[in-house]
Structures are given as structure tokens and as C-alpha cells.
Write a protein that holds these residues in place. Structure first.
Motif, PDB file in Angstrom:
ATOM      1  N   UNK A   3       5.095  22.570  73.549  1.00  0.00           N
ATOM      2  CA  UNK A   3       5.621  21.783  73.760  1.00  0.00           C
ATOM      3  C   UNK A   3       6.839  20.857  74.765  1.00  0.00           C
ATOM      4  N   UNK A   4       6.079  20.155  75.525  1.00  0.00           N
ATOM      5  CA  UNK A   4       6.689  19.570  76.923  1.00  0.00           C
ATOM      6  C   UNK A   4       7.713  19.346  76.281  1.00  0.00           C
ATOM      7  N   UNK A   5       8.094  18.992  75.569  1.00  0.00           N
ATOM      8  CA  UNK A   5       9.766  18.676  75.375  1.00  0.00           C
ATOM      9  C   UNK A   5      10.705  20.071  75.561  1.00  0.00           C
ATOM     10  N   UNK A   6      10.566  21.385  75.260  1.00  0.00           N
ATOM     11  CA  UNK A   6      11.345  22.330  75.182  1.00  0.00           C
ATOM     12  C   UNK A   6      10.799  22.690  77.228  1.00  0.00           C
ATOM     13  N   UNK A   7      10.072  21.626  77.699  1.00  0.00           N
ATOM     14  CA  UNK A   7      10.388  22.434  79.462  1.00  0.00           C
ATOM     15  C   UNK A   7      11.517  21.499  80.188  1.00  0.00           C
ATOM     16  N   UNK A   8      12.035  21.659  81.016  1.00  0.00           N
ATOM     17  CA  UNK A   8      13.138  20.409  81.470  1.00  0.00           C
ATOM     18  C   UNK A   8      13.620  20.822  83.083  1.00  0.00           C
ATOM     19  N   UNK A   9      13.870  19.981  83.260  1.00  0.00           N
ATOM     20  CA  UNK A   9      14.348  19.907  85.325  1.00  0.00           C
ATOM     21  C   UNK A   9      15.437  20.355  85.067  1.00  0.00           C
ATOM     22  N   UNK A  10      15.765  20.258  86.415  1.00  0.00           N
ATOM     23  CA  UNK A  10      17.639  19.705  86.881  1.00  0.00           C
ATOM     24  C   UNK A  10      16.922  18.229  87.061  1.00  0.00           C
ATOM     25  N   UNK A  11      18.510  17.638  86.875  1.00  0.00           N
ATOM     26  CA  UNK A  11      18.630  16.134  87.624  1.00  0.00           C
ATOM     27  C   UNK A  11      18.445  16.060  89.148  1.00  0.00           C
ATOM     28  N   UNK A  12      17.580  16.143  89.756  1.00  0.00           N
ATOM     29  CA  UNK A  12      17.242  15.349  90.758  1.00  0.00           C
ATOM     30  C   UNK A  12      17.025  14.171  90.923  1.00  0.00           C
ATOM     31  N   UNK A  13      17.840  13.324  92.302  1.00  0.00           N
ATOM     32  CA  UNK A  13      17.586  12.122  91.853  1.00  0.00           C
ATOM     33  C   UNK A  13      16.252  11.845  93.412  1.00  0.00           C
ATOM     34  N   UNK A  14      14.427  12.786  92.434  1.00  0.00           N
ATOM     35  CA  UNK A  14      13.615  12.432  93.556  1.00  0.00           C
ATOM     36  C   UNK A  14      12.860  11.785  92.330  1.00  0.00           C
ATOM     37  N   UNK A  15      12.007  10.537  93.828  1.00  0.00           N
ATOM     38  CA  UNK A  15      10.945  10.041  92.386  1.00  0.00           C
ATOM     39  C   UNK A  15       9.490  10.763  92.333  1.00  0.00           C
ATOM     40  N   UNK A  16       9.082  10.524  90.352  1.00  0.00           N
ATOM     41  CA  UNK A  16       8.454  11.554  90.472  1.00  0.00           C
ATOM     42  C   UNK A  16       6.879  10.702  90.630  1.00  0.00           C
ATOM     43  N   UNK A  17       6.720  11.496  91.368  1.00  0.00           N
ATOM     44  CA  UNK A  17       4.759  11.350  92.448  1.00  0.00           C
ATOM     45  C   UNK A  17       3.438  12.301  91.617  1.00  0.00           C
ATOM     46  N   UNK A  18       2.518  11.215  91.283  1.00  0.00           N
ATOM     47  CA  UNK A  18       1.452  12.015  90.993  1.00  0.00           C
ATOM     48  C   UNK A  18       1.181  12.971  91.966  1.00  0.00           C
ATOM     49  N   UNK A  19       0.397  13.865  91.245  1.00  0.00           N
ATOM     50  CA  UNK A  19      -0.121  15.416  92.007  1.00  0.00           C
ATOM     51  C   UNK A  19      -0.973  14.880  92.966  1.00  0.00           C
ATOM     52  N   UNK A  20      -2.001  13.901  92.625  1.00  0.00           N
ATOM     53  CA  UNK A  20      -2.475  13.555  94.223  1.00  0.00           C
ATOM     54  C   UNK A  20      -2.185  12.724  95.363  1.00  0.00           C
ATOM     55  N   UNK A  40       1.490  16.383 110.014  1.00  0.00           N
ATOM     56  CA  UNK A  40       1.952  17.442 110.561  1.00  0.00           C
ATOM     57  C   UNK A  40       1.387  18.898 109.081  1.00  0.00           C
ATOM     58  N   UNK A  41       1.628  19.736 109.578  1.00  0.00           N
ATOM     59  CA  UNK A  41       0.932  20.761 108.687  1.00  0.00           C
ATOM     60  C   UNK A  41       1.773  21.354 107.566  1.00  0.00           C
ATOM     61  N   UNK A  42       2.547  20.695 107.269  1.00  0.00           N
ATOM     62  CA  UNK A  42       3.982  20.701 106.267  1.00  0.00           C
ATOM     63  C   UNK A  42       5.346  20.114 106.296  1.00  0.00           C
ATOM     64  N   UNK A  43       6.381  19.955 105.560  1.00  0.00           N
ATOM     65  CA  UNK A  43       7.241  19.030 105.563  1.00  0.00           C
ATOM     66  C   UNK A  43       8.329  20.305 104.549  1.00  0.00           C
ATOM     67  N   UNK A  44       9.475  20.618 104.679  1.00  0.00           N
ATOM     68  CA  UNK A  44      10.344  20.995 103.890  1.00  0.00           C
ATOM     69  C   UNK A  44      11.196  20.092 103.117  1.00  0.00           C
ATOM     70  N   UNK A  45       9.672  18.733 102.034  1.00  0.00           N
ATOM     71  CA  UNK A  45      10.499  18.004 100.838  1.00  0.00           C
ATOM     72  C   UNK A  45      10.454  18.900  99.834  1.00  0.00           C
ATOM     73  N   UNK A  46      11.172  18.236  98.828  1.00  0.00           N
ATOM     74  CA  UNK A  46      11.354  18.530  97.169  1.00  0.00           C
ATOM     75  C   UNK A  46      10.495  16.992  96.764  1.00  0.00           C
ATOM     76  N   UNK A  47       9.425  17.492  95.090  1.00  0.00           N
ATOM     77  CA  UNK A  47       9.042  15.888  94.528  1.00  0.00           C
ATOM     78  C   UNK A  47       9.938  16.782  92.951  1.00  0.00           C
ATOM     79  N   UNK A  48       9.087  15.507  92.674  1.00  0.00           N
ATOM     80  CA  UNK A  48       8.699  15.418  90.695  1.00  0.00           C
ATOM     81  C   UNK A  48       6.937  15.221  90.950  1.00  0.00           C
ATOM     82  N   UNK A  49       6.317  16.006  89.486  1.00  0.00           N
ATOM     83  CA  UNK A  49       5.467  15.157  89.430  1.00  0.00           C
ATOM     84  C   UNK A  49       5.190  15.898  87.853  1.00  0.00           C
TER      85      UNK A  49
END
Length: 223
Positions: A3-20, A40-49
Motif C-alpha cells: 500500500x503506497x499510501x503508507x509510505x510518506x516523505x518529508x515535505x521538501x521543496x524539490x521537484x519530482x524527477x523520473x529515475x532515468x 562531474x562525478x557527483x553532486x551533493x543534491x537531493x531528489x524526489x522520485x
């Protein structure tokens, strides 16, 4: 089915991006003076997906917590200093995106999503403990994970018991999660001709000595 309705996330102002799109890392490409383009090999950034769990490691939930000695030292009754042991969540989820595939022949992109320490506490709403010596609490953790990945553990356990490398259809639903990107020192081959003072330069293209990794955070399974 989970039940995906039971998995919740914090309210971050980060746009949702496809995993790809996250894995494509278009924002990591830089244009340097002189027309030099590098990534760049990596960046310290956050995402929603939106993702779906398709595998996990270690292969047994009993091993999702490890013993640590990171806690402060204390003095025992006889005056000697001894380490104080604790437990920490440390496991990895293999997730795939939920966007429609460009073609049926093309496999979906997958991401290794690490869950460690306090992020695991938050996800499971429980502190890490010795899973093997607490069967009742272990069962409660498995019930929570069922809400995340459906019958994946059941099907994987059957396959492992019969010596198979793959398992039958898994009834898991997509859910939204928070993902943080970070970097770790690479494990690629080192240049044997590099001087020791250089620490051994990596020979992997576009590596810069770092590997890109992802971890889940700010996501909770509510029961």
C-alpha cells in the motif's frame, strides 16, 4: 500488494524527477574555458522520485543491521575501558523507475539506493537492533518492509532455497521517496605508475577518483 499510501516523505521543496533523468546526470556536465566539456562525478543534491523495489541486499533481512563500535567508550566496574557496541541499519534497495519504457525491448534503468544509520531509523520508525536475536521485532520489521516491496522477500527466499538466480512476478507498487546523491572514493583500478604521494590516480574515464552513490532519506513506512 504493498500500500503506497503508507509510505510518506518529508515535505521538501524539490521537484519530482523520473529515475532515468536522475541517472542521466545532465546537470553534472560542465563547460570549462577553452571549450573543454567534462562531467562531474557527483553532486551533493537531493531528489524526489517515484520508484519500485525490485531487489535488496543483503539477501536476508536478518542482516539489515550491523554491529558498530561508534558509540563512546565507557569504564567497566573493574576500571578498564571497553567499547560500547551499538547497532546500525545498513542495507541497499535496488529500485527501478515507473515511467513508461521507450520500448518493450529496452530494460528499465535501476539504481542502488542505500539505507544507513538514522535514515534507516526514519524509514522503519525503529532503531537498529540485533535482528537475529529478536525474532518478534524482526517479524515486525518484515511486515513494515512488506508495505514497501510487497511479496519480494517471499519470492526471493523461494528462489534462493531452490538455487535459482531469479524469481517470479513481484506484487509491489511504486512509491515516492527522497533521494540524496553523494560521492565515495572510487574502487576502480589505480594507475600503477602514479606516485604514492598522489594516492594513486584512477584510470576509469570521467571518475576523478570518486563514485556517484544514492541513499534514501526523509521517507517513512507508516503502519
Amino acid at each position: 500488494m504493498a500500500d503506497t499510501g503508507l509510505v510518506k516523505i518529508r515535505n521538501y521543496t524539490v521537484p519530482t524527477l523520473p529515475l532515468e533523468k536522475i541517472l542521466l546526470a545532465e546537470t553534472h556536465i560542465n563547460n570549462a574555458p577553452g571549450g573543454i566539456v567534462y562531467q562531474l562525478p557527483f553532486q551533493n543534491v537531493n531528489y524526489h522520485s517515484q520508484v519500485r523495489v525490485v531487489d535488496f541486499f543483503p539477501p536476508k533481512v536478518e542482516d539489515f543491521a550491523v554491529q558498530t563500535t561508534s558509540a563512546p567508550l565507557f569504564r567497566s566496574g573493574d576500571g578498564t575501558t571497553e567499547p560500547k557496541y551499538g547497532w546500525e541499519w545498513r542495507f541497499c534497495l535496488l529500485v527501478e523507475g515507473v515511467e513508461p519504457k521507450p520500448s518493450k525491448q529496452q530494460p528499465r534503468e535501476v539504481m542502488k539506493l542505500y539505507v544507513c544509520g538514522q535514515d534507516g531509523d526514519f524509514l522503519l520508525d525503529d532503531y537498529a537492533f540485533n535482528l537475529r536475536s529478536n525474532p518478534r521485532r524482526l517479524e515486525a520489521i518484515k511486515e513494515k518492509l512488506f508495505l514497501l516491496w510487497g511479496n519480494l522477500e517471499e519470492e526471493k527466499s523461494k528462489a534462493m532455497a531452490s538455487g535459482q538466480q531469479s524469481w517470479g512476478p513481484v506484487k509491489s507498487c511504486p512509491f515516492e521517496c527522497c533521494i540524496k546523491e553523494y560521492g565515495v572514493r572510487c574502487t576502480h583500478g589505480k594507475d600503477p605508475d602514479a606516485m604514492d604521494i598522489d594516492g594513486g590516480m584512477c584510470t576509469h574515464p570521467d571518475c576523478f577518483g570518486w563514485e556517484r552513490r544514492f541513499a534514501m532519506f526523509g521517507t517513512t513506512i507508516h503502519t
